[in-house]
Structures are given as C-alpha cells and as structure tokens.
Design an enzyme around this catalytic site. Sequence first.
Site, PDB file in Angstrom:
ATOM      1  N   TRP A  10       0.816  -1.231   0.000  1.00  0.00           N
ATOM      2  CA  TRP A  10       0.000   0.000   0.000  1.00  0.00           C
ATOM      3  C   TRP A  10       0.843   1.272   0.000  1.00  0.00           C
ATOM      4  O   TRP A  10       0.306   2.365  -0.103  1.00  0.00           O
ATOM      5  CB  TRP A  10      -0.923   0.010   1.224  1.00  0.00           C
ATOM      6  CG  TRP A  10      -2.077  -0.941   1.107  1.00  0.00           C
ATOM      7  CD1 TRP A  10      -2.369  -1.763   0.054  1.00  0.00           C
ATOM      8  CD2 TRP A  10      -3.108  -1.155   2.074  1.00  0.00           C
ATOM      9  NE1 TRP A  10      -3.518  -2.463   0.315  1.00  0.00           N
ATOM     10  CE2 TRP A  10      -3.988  -2.114   1.543  1.00  0.00           C
ATOM     11  CE3 TRP A  10      -3.367  -0.624   3.350  1.00  0.00           C
ATOM     12  CZ2 TRP A  10      -5.118  -2.555   2.236  1.00  0.00           C
ATOM     13  CZ3 TRP A  10      -4.484  -1.062   4.036  1.00  0.00           C
ATOM     14  CH2 TRP A  10      -5.357  -2.024   3.482  1.00  0.00           C
ATOM     15  N   HIS A 100      12.761  -2.301  -1.582  1.00  0.00           N
ATOM     16  CA  HIS A 100      11.863  -1.798  -2.622  1.00  0.00           C
ATOM     17  C   HIS A 100      12.595  -0.681  -3.382  1.00  0.00           C
ATOM     18  O   HIS A 100      13.355   0.085  -2.781  1.00  0.00           O
ATOM     19  CB  HIS A 100      10.578  -1.276  -1.977  1.00  0.00           C
ATOM     20  CG  HIS A 100       9.522  -0.964  -2.992  1.00  0.00           C
ATOM     21  ND1 HIS A 100       9.527   0.200  -3.710  1.00  0.00           N
ATOM     22  CD2 HIS A 100       8.464  -1.684  -3.435  1.00  0.00           C
ATOM     23  CE1 HIS A 100       8.501   0.190  -4.550  1.00  0.00           C
ATOM     24  NE2 HIS A 100       7.838  -0.943  -4.408  1.00  0.00           N
ATOM     25  N   GLU A 102      11.755   2.134  -4.321  1.00  0.00           N
ATOM     26  CA  GLU A 102      11.571   3.486  -3.774  1.00  0.00           C
ATOM     27  C   GLU A 102      12.503   3.709  -2.583  1.00  0.00           C
ATOM     28  O   GLU A 102      13.013   4.806  -2.368  1.00  0.00           O
ATOM     29  CB  GLU A 102      10.096   3.698  -3.379  1.00  0.00           C
ATOM     30  CG  GLU A 102       9.222   3.812  -4.620  1.00  0.00           C
ATOM     31  CD  GLU A 102       7.807   3.280  -4.463  1.00  0.00           C
ATOM     32  OE1 GLU A 102       7.343   3.127  -3.320  1.00  0.00           O
ATOM     33  OE2 GLU A 102       7.174   3.008  -5.501  1.00  0.00           O
ATOM     34  N   GLU A 172      11.145  -6.627  -9.487  1.00  0.00           N
ATOM     35  CA  GLU A 172      10.324  -5.468  -9.839  1.00  0.00           C
ATOM     36  C   GLU A 172      11.142  -4.519 -10.717  1.00  0.00           C
ATOM     37  O   GLU A 172      11.889  -3.681 -10.182  1.00  0.00           O
ATOM     38  CB  GLU A 172       9.896  -4.728  -8.572  1.00  0.00           C
ATOM     39  CG  GLU A 172       9.095  -5.560  -7.608  1.00  0.00           C
ATOM     40  CD  GLU A 172       8.247  -4.679  -6.708  1.00  0.00           C
ATOM     41  OE1 GLU A 172       7.023  -4.751  -6.792  1.00  0.00           O
ATOM     42  OE2 GLU A 172       8.812  -3.886  -5.933  1.00  0.00           O
ATOM     43  N   GLY A 178       4.496   1.583 -10.925  1.00  0.00           N
ATOM     44  CA  GLY A 178       3.630   2.770 -10.880  1.00  0.00           C
ATOM     45  C   GLY A 178       3.569   3.525 -12.194  1.00  0.00           C
ATOM     46  O   GLY A 178       3.074   4.647 -12.244  1.00  0.00           O
ATOM     47  N   SER A 218       3.230  -2.656 -12.098  1.00  0.00           N
ATOM     48  CA  SER A 218       1.991  -2.431 -12.866  1.00  0.00           C
ATOM     49  C   SER A 218       1.231  -3.714 -13.170  1.00  0.00           C
ATOM     50  O   SER A 218       0.648  -3.863 -14.248  1.00  0.00           O
ATOM     51  CB  SER A 218       2.284  -1.652 -14.151  1.00  0.00           C
ATOM     52  OG  SER A 218       2.795  -0.376 -13.827  1.00  0.00           O
ATOM     53  N   GLY A 239       1.249  -3.027  -6.246  1.00  0.00           N
ATOM     54  CA  GLY A 239       1.152  -1.693  -5.640  1.00  0.00           C
ATOM     55  C   GLY A 239      -0.238  -1.125  -5.847  1.00  0.00           C
ATOM     56  O   GLY A 239      -1.200  -1.515  -5.182  1.00  0.00           O
ATOM     57  N   GLY A 240      -0.364  -0.219  -6.803  1.00  0.00           N
ATOM     58  CA  GLY A 240      -1.606   0.520  -7.038  1.00  0.00           C
ATOM     59  C   GLY A 240      -2.864  -0.346  -7.070  1.00  0.00           C
ATOM     60  O   GLY A 240      -3.875   0.000  -6.444  1.00  0.00           O
TER      61      GLY A 240
HETATM   62  C1  PEP Z   1       5.223  -1.853  -5.967  1.00  0.00           C
HETATM   63  O1  PEP Z   1       5.232  -0.759  -5.433  1.00  0.00           O
HETATM   64  O2  PEP Z   1       5.801  -2.803  -5.426  1.00  0.00           O
HETATM   65  C2  PEP Z   1       4.524  -2.009  -7.237  1.00  0.00           C
HETATM   66  C3  PEP Z   1       4.684  -3.119  -7.909  1.00  0.00           C
HETATM   67  O3  PEP Z   1       3.735  -0.956  -7.646  1.00  0.00           O
HETATM   68  P1  PEP Z   1       2.709  -0.928  -8.881  1.00  0.00           P
HETATM   69  O4  PEP Z   1       1.969  -2.244  -8.889  1.00  0.00           O
HETATM   70  O5  PEP Z   1       1.807   0.218  -8.613  1.00  0.00           O
HETATM   71  O6  PEP Z   1       3.517  -0.762 -10.124  1.00  0.00           O
END
Ligand code: PEP
Length: 255
Positions: A10, A100, A102, A172, A178, A218, A239-240
């Site tokens: 989240w 992650h 980020e 990832e 995102g 995504s 994520g989203g």
């Molecule tokens: C994430 O933050 O781990 C991620 C995969 O984000 P999103 O699904 O929004 O790309």
Amino acid sequence: MRKKIVAGNWKMNLLDEEVINYVVDFNSKKGEIESEVEIIIFPASLYLDTMISMPDWDIKIGAQNCSQHKSGAFTGEISAEMLRDFDYDCENLHYCLVGHSERRAYFNETNTILAQKVDRLLECELKPIYCCGEELEQRKSESHFEVVKSQIIEGLFHLDEKQILNLVIAYEPVWAIGTGETATSKQAQEMHQFIRETLKEKYNEEVANSISILYGGSCKPSNAKELFSQPDIDGGLIGGASLEVDSFIQIINSI
Ligand code: PEP
C-alpha cells in the site's frame, strides 16, 4: 511445490478509516477467492495494529520497512525486534519488504544496508521479501541481468542454505513500477529464470526451486493471469491495484 503468494504494497496510502473500510469490504468478499494462495498486505506501519485488531481478519500482514540497526539512537526508525514484539507469536505479521526500489532510490539504501536488514529480520524469525530490479537505462543498455545479479549476490549471498530458504524474492523492474508499463510475460519469465539459475549456482537446485519469486510492476487484473502462468513466476507484489479490493481479489484469482 513453491508457495504461491500475492502481496499488496500500500506504500504511504490509506488512513485509519480507509483501512477499516478496506478490511470490512475485503472480508465481505473473501468467499470470492478461489485460489490456494498466501495473501499478504503491507499497510503503513502505523496501521498494522488497526488491521490485526479487526474481527475476522486472518490475512497475513507485513511491514514495508525496518531498520538495519538492532536498536539505539535512530530517530524515526522501527527495528525488526519491534516488529516481532508487536506480534510475538507471528500469527499475523510474518513478512517485511526489503529493498523496494523506492527505498533504494529515495532513501539511498544500498545492497550492503539491505543485507543488514535481511539479517535483522531473520534473527527475529521474520521473512524478508527482498526486492530487486533494474532501471530503464540499465535495461536499454542490456545490463539488466548483471544489475539484478549483483543485487542478489550483495544482498543475499552471505546467507547460508537454511537462512535463504526463509525469504521470498520479488523482481520489480523499476521502469514498470507505478508507470502503467508492465514487463512482458517473456521479459519477466526470463529474469525470474535467471534469478533461479543464479540461486542454483550459489546453493543448489533444491534451494533454487524452493524459493518463491514474485513479479511486481503495474500488475493488474488484465495482465496478472498471463504473468502468473509463467513457470518461474510464483505470484505478485502489487502496488496501485491492491488499493482497491475488487481489483486485488481479481489479481489473487489470477493465480
Ligand atoms: C510496488 O510498489 O511494489 C509495485 C509493484 O507498484 P505498482 O503495482 O503500482 O507498479
């Protein structure tokens, strides 16, 4: 048989009341879940308690981050030991995200720091979900395999065989997080297979075949089935699309 996992990250979203509404909505739709899969949600740490205090909440939860230090003068940080202490019997809280993209990008977390976080979590019998993935430029210059290999080697290869079996890896690609841009199932499978080969070279085939490797970036209801059908993809880190109960359940049912 490797464990299939769908996890929702989240990030810094949803306030207390929204967390409560999510849980109520999710619980009312649990009957729609058809897959045999471990579901984990990573809310902001402040709301871990809200989640586990909700009646009938039996979904696993995890923390999005922990400190690489055991304890001490690190204002604002949460230690692995505190996470363990929060849910001492590990009935709900088993996992913590590590590395992650980020955190790597905005908080300068290096592979060395991440290796320390992995150690702190394992010492407390919590399971790290170790994230790795290349940036767009690295893919364009075709150094993506090399980049991911060093993230795995520097972050994880100090672990012995028994320790490494207690974690999950998430691939990832940074350019897919995102952005709405997903890795194709071929690109994702290729990298997952490469990670498994890398684990096999260091440990052995049994270890490599036992570790769940999730795809993140995504992932949504429209592409989850195709991604999850690849032989080395054992689920997703979402994520989203995990912020909305219906889309998260559709992704869970894509396993
Ligand atoms: C994430 O933050 O781990 C991620 C995969 O984000 P999103 O699904 O929004 O790309």
